[in-house]
Write an enzyme that holds these catalytic residues in place. Sequence first.
Site, mmCIF file in Angstrom:
data_model
loop_
_atom_site.group_PDB
_atom_site.id
_atom_site.type_symbol
_atom_site.label_atom_id
_atom_site.label_comp_id
_atom_site.label_asym_id
_atom_site.label_seq_id
_atom_site.Cartn_x
_atom_site.Cartn_y
_atom_site.Cartn_z
ATOM 1 N N ARG A 21 -53.613 -73.089 -34.600
ATOM 2 C CA ARG A 21 -54.804 -72.481 -35.244
ATOM 3 C C ARG A 21 -56.002 -72.978 -34.339
ATOM 4 O O ARG A 21 -56.915 -71.649 -34.442
ATOM 5 C CB ARG A 21 -54.915 -73.101 -36.720
ATOM 6 C CG ARG A 21 -53.705 -72.700 -37.605
ATOM 7 C CD ARG A 21 -53.994 -73.184 -39.021
ATOM 8 N NE ARG A 21 -53.858 -74.825 -38.715
ATOM 9 C CZ ARG A 21 -54.523 -75.564 -39.456
ATOM 10 N NH1 ARG A 21 -54.901 -75.356 -40.626
ATOM 11 N NH2 ARG A 21 -54.296 -76.819 -39.221
ATOM 12 N N ASN A 40 -52.087 -72.274 -41.858
ATOM 13 C CA ASN A 40 -50.535 -72.607 -41.801
ATOM 14 C C ASN A 40 -50.184 -72.179 -43.359
ATOM 15 O O ASN A 40 -50.528 -72.384 -44.233
ATOM 16 C CB ASN A 40 -50.553 -74.109 -41.619
ATOM 17 C CG ASN A 40 -50.655 -74.412 -40.343
ATOM 18 O OD1 ASN A 40 -50.579 -73.928 -39.369
ATOM 19 N ND2 ASN A 40 -51.067 -75.731 -40.162
#
Length: 93
Positions: A21, A40
């Site tokens: 990320r 996530n």
Amino acid sequence: MSEDVRLVAWVRGRVQGVGFRWFTRARALEIGGLSGFALNLADGRVQVVAEGSRRACQGLLEWLQSDDTPGRVDGVTEIWDTPRGGYDGFAIR
């Protein structure tokens, strides 16, 4: 033509716990003109939502599909849509 679009991508593979990320956000900022987030998911995937020019979103998608990402990407499923707005920059969620 550079109309704004919304890209929603679900990235499969070893993409959690490897900085995926963070690197996605860094890449989005490097490309420029993108807003959205990387998140996530409980099933181990990462969801990426990006809004901006088609060229910028396509660039991010190509990076997500490349061997240049952290971890290991087994596949990316994407959909294209019209932008919804409401994002302040590109966030990690």
